[in-house]
Write a protein that holds these residues in place. Structure first.
Motif, PDB file in Angstrom:
ATOM      1  N   GLY A  11      38.291  43.854  25.921  1.00 57.08           N
ATOM      2  CA  GLY A  11      37.595  44.572  24.853  1.00 57.08           C
ATOM      3  C   GLY A  11      36.231  43.987  24.597  1.00 57.08           C
ATOM      4  N   GLU A  12      36.016  43.572  23.365  1.00 58.52           N
ATOM      5  CA  GLU A  12      34.714  43.037  22.964  1.00 58.52           C
ATOM      6  C   GLU A  12      34.833  41.592  22.504  1.00 58.52           C
ATOM      7  OE1 GLU A  12      32.861  45.697  20.199  1.00 58.52           O
ATOM      8  OE2 GLU A  12      33.211  47.415  21.488  1.00 58.52           O
ATOM      9  N   GLN A  13      35.754  40.839  23.096  1.00 58.38           N
ATOM     10  CA  GLN A  13      35.944  39.447  22.710  1.00 58.38           C
ATOM     11  C   GLN A  13      34.659  38.641  22.901  1.00 58.38           C
ATOM     12  OE1 GLN A  13      37.858  41.274  24.737  1.00 58.38           O
ATOM     13  NE2 GLN A  13      40.023  40.963  24.302  1.00 58.38           N
ATOM     14  N   THR A  14      33.970  38.842  24.025  1.00 60.60           N
ATOM     15  CA  THR A  14      32.671  38.216  24.283  1.00 60.60           C
ATOM     16  C   THR A  14      31.815  39.231  25.046  1.00 60.60           C
ATOM     17  OG1 THR A  14      33.143  37.278  26.472  1.00 60.60           O
ATOM     18  CG2 THR A  14      33.787  35.936  24.547  1.00 60.60           C
ATOM     19  N   THR A  15      30.546  38.887  25.234  1.00 60.24           N
ATOM     20  CA  THR A  15      29.636  39.784  25.951  1.00 60.24           C
ATOM     21  C   THR A  15      29.978  39.898  27.433  1.00 60.24           C
ATOM     22  OG1 THR A  15      28.079  37.966  26.310  1.00 60.24           O
ATOM     23  CG2 THR A  15      27.698  39.373  24.378  1.00 60.24           C
ATOM     24  N   ALA A  16      30.850  39.040  27.939  1.00 56.02           N
ATOM     25  CA  ALA A  16      31.237  39.097  29.351  1.00 56.02           C
ATOM     26  C   ALA A  16      32.362  40.089  29.606  1.00 56.02           C
ATOM     27  CB  ALA A  16      31.673  37.714  29.830  1.00 56.02           C
ATOM     28  N   CYS A  17      33.048  40.536  28.568  1.00 54.89           N
ATOM     29  CA  CYS A  17      34.229  41.387  28.773  1.00 54.89           C
ATOM     30  C   CYS A  17      33.897  42.737  29.398  1.00 54.89           C
ATOM     31  CB  CYS A  17      34.984  41.568  27.461  1.00 54.89           C
ATOM     32  SG  CYS A  17      35.816  40.056  26.921  1.00 54.89           S
ATOM     33  N   GLU A  18      32.862  43.389  28.942  1.00 48.65           N
ATOM     34  CA  GLU A  18      32.520  44.694  29.508  1.00 48.65           C
ATOM     35  C   GLU A  18      32.107  44.583  30.978  1.00 48.65           C
ATOM     36  OE1 GLU A  18      29.638  48.576  28.812  1.00 48.65           O
ATOM     37  OE2 GLU A  18      29.741  47.048  27.254  1.00 48.65           O
ATOM     38  N   PRO A  19      31.213  43.637  31.335  1.00 46.71           N
ATOM     39  CA  PRO A  19      30.894  43.493  32.759  1.00 46.71           C
ATOM     40  C   PRO A  19      32.108  43.085  33.602  1.00 46.71           C
ATOM     41  CG  PRO A  19      29.232  42.406  31.424  1.00 46.71           C
ATOM     42  CD  PRO A  19      30.335  42.822  30.498  1.00 46.71           C
ATOM     43  N   ALA A  20      33.008  42.288  33.037  1.00 42.65           N
ATOM     44  CA  ALA A  20      34.235  41.909  33.766  1.00 42.65           C
ATOM     45  C   ALA A  20      35.100  43.143  34.005  1.00 42.65           C
ATOM     46  CB  ALA A  20      35.007  40.850  32.987  1.00 42.65           C
ATOM     47  N   ARG A  21      35.234  43.978  32.988  1.00 50.71           N
ATOM     48  CA  ARG A  21      36.009  45.218  33.128  1.00 50.71           C
ATOM     49  C   ARG A  21      35.367  46.121  34.181  1.00 50.71           C
ATOM     50  NH1 ARG A  21      36.242  46.503  28.116  1.00 50.71           N
ATOM     51  NH2 ARG A  21      34.327  47.702  28.108  1.00 50.71           N
ATOM     52  N   ASP A  22      34.044  46.240  34.131  1.00 48.72           N
ATOM     53  CA  ASP A  22      33.332  47.061  35.119  1.00 48.72           C
ATOM     54  C   ASP A  22      33.566  46.530  36.534  1.00 48.72           C
ATOM     55  OD1 ASP A  22      32.361  48.579  33.006  1.00 48.72           O
ATOM     56  OD2 ASP A  22      30.346  47.677  33.057  1.00 48.72           O
ATOM     57  N   ALA A  23      33.512  45.210  36.709  1.00 44.60           N
ATOM     58  CA  ALA A  23      33.746  44.606  38.024  1.00 44.60           C
ATOM     59  C   ALA A  23      35.170  44.875  38.500  1.00 44.60           C
ATOM     60  CB  ALA A  23      33.481  43.102  37.971  1.00 44.60           C
ATOM     61  N   LEU A  24      36.113  44.806  37.588  1.00 45.98           N
ATOM     62  CA  LEU A  24      37.511  45.061  37.920  1.00 45.98           C
ATOM     63  C   LEU A  24      37.715  46.512  38.350  1.00 45.98           C
ATOM     64  CD1 LEU A  24      40.377  43.812  37.868  1.00 45.98           C
ATOM     65  CD2 LEU A  24      40.552  44.618  35.505  1.00 45.98           C
ATOM     66  N   ILE A  25      37.167  47.437  37.577  1.00 45.74           N
ATOM     67  CA  ILE A  25      37.303  48.865  37.875  1.00 45.74           C
ATOM     68  C   ILE A  25      36.594  49.230  39.180  1.00 45.74           C
ATOM     69  CG2 ILE A  25      36.630  51.178  37.064  1.00 45.74           C
ATOM     70  CD1 ILE A  25      37.172  50.090  34.183  1.00 45.74           C
ATOM     71  N   ALA A  26      35.511  48.515  39.487  1.00 46.27           N
ATOM     72  CA  ALA A  26      34.743  48.792  40.711  1.00 46.27           C
ATOM     73  C   ALA A  26      35.379  48.171  41.957  1.00 46.27           C
ATOM     74  CB  ALA A  26      33.311  48.287  40.543  1.00 46.27           C
ATOM     75  N   GLY A  27      36.560  47.594  41.813  1.00 43.68           N
ATOM     76  CA  GLY A  27      37.264  47.084  42.980  1.00 43.68           C
ATOM     77  C   GLY A  27      37.246  45.583  43.155  1.00 43.68           C
ATOM     78  N   ALA A  86      33.289  42.775  43.354  1.00 41.66           N
ATOM     79  CA  ALA A  86      33.445  43.185  44.752  1.00 41.66           C
ATOM     80  C   ALA A  86      32.296  42.680  45.625  1.00 41.66           C
ATOM     81  CB  ALA A  86      33.567  44.708  44.846  1.00 41.66           C
ATOM     82  N   ASP A  87      31.088  42.615  45.073  1.00 36.43           N
ATOM     83  CA  ASP A  87      29.943  42.124  45.848  1.00 36.43           C
ATOM     84  C   ASP A  87      29.787  40.602  45.754  1.00 36.43           C
ATOM     85  OD1 ASP A  87      28.911  41.717  43.299  1.00 36.43           O
ATOM     86  OD2 ASP A  87      27.184  43.039  43.573  1.00 36.43           O
ATOM     87  N   MET A  88      30.732  39.962  45.076  1.00 32.68           N
ATOM     88  CA  MET A  88      30.772  38.504  44.903  1.00 32.68           C
ATOM     89  C   MET A  88      29.561  37.948  44.152  1.00 32.68           C
ATOM     90  SD  MET A  88      33.722  37.832  46.051  1.00 32.68           S
ATOM     91  CE  MET A  88      33.803  36.067  46.202  1.00 32.68           C
TER      92      MET A  88
END
Length: 123
Positions: A11-27, A86-88
Motif C-alpha cells: 500500500g502506502e507504507q513508504t514511498t517505495a511500496c508503489e514502485p515495488a508493486r509496479d515492479a512485481l506486476i511488471a514481472g 525485471a530489468d534488475m
C-alpha cells in the motif's frame, strides 16, 4: 504467497511500496523467507545501509522511513521479502508481519551495475 496477494499488501507504507508493486506486476521476481527476525535487529542493519547508500550517493526509496518503522516495531517478529525489478535496475526489500499477511515497510535501492554487465576495468 502469490504475486497478486503480495501486490495487494503493498500500500502506502513508504514511498517505495508503489514502485515495488509496479515492479512485481511488471514481472519482477519475488521471494519471502520463512524465518523470523526481531524488527529492531533489522532496523540497526538498515540504519547502517542508509548511511552507506547516502555516503555513496546511491539512489534509494523509502529507506529512512523504513528504518523508522522498523525501530517503532521494536521486538515484533518479521519476515523479510525481496522483489527484483525485471530489468534488475531496482531491488526492493519488504518487511512483513510474522504471518506474512501484511507489509510493515518497504524500501528500494537502485542497483549500481546490472548483474549481467561486467564492471568496468580500472586503468
Amino acid at each position: 504467497m502469490t504475486r497478486d496477494g503480495l501486490a495487494v499488501m503493498l500500500g502506502e507504507q513508504t514511498t517505495a511500496c508503489e514502485p515495488a508493486r509496479d515492479a512485481l506486476i511488471a514481472g519482477g521476481t519475488f521471494m519471502v523467507w520463512d524465518g523470523l527476525v526481531p524488527a529492531d535487529r533489522v532496523a540497526h542493519t538498515y540504519r547502517a545501509r542508509l548511511r552507506i547508500t547516502q555516503k555513496r550517493g546511491q539512489p534509494t526509496l523509502g529507506l529512512g522511513a523504513t528504518v523508522d518503522l522498523l525501530f517503532q516495531a521494536g521486538q515484533e517478529p518479521l519476515r523479510i521479502g525481496r522483489i527484483d525489478a525485471a530489468d534488475m535496475s531496482w531491488t526492493f526489500m519488504l518487511f512483513l508481519n510474522a504471518t506474512a499477511t501484511a507489509v510493515l515497510a518497504c524500501t528500494g535501492v537502485a542497483r549500481s551495475e546490472p548483474p549481467d554487465q561486467p564492471a568496468p576495468e580500472a586503468k
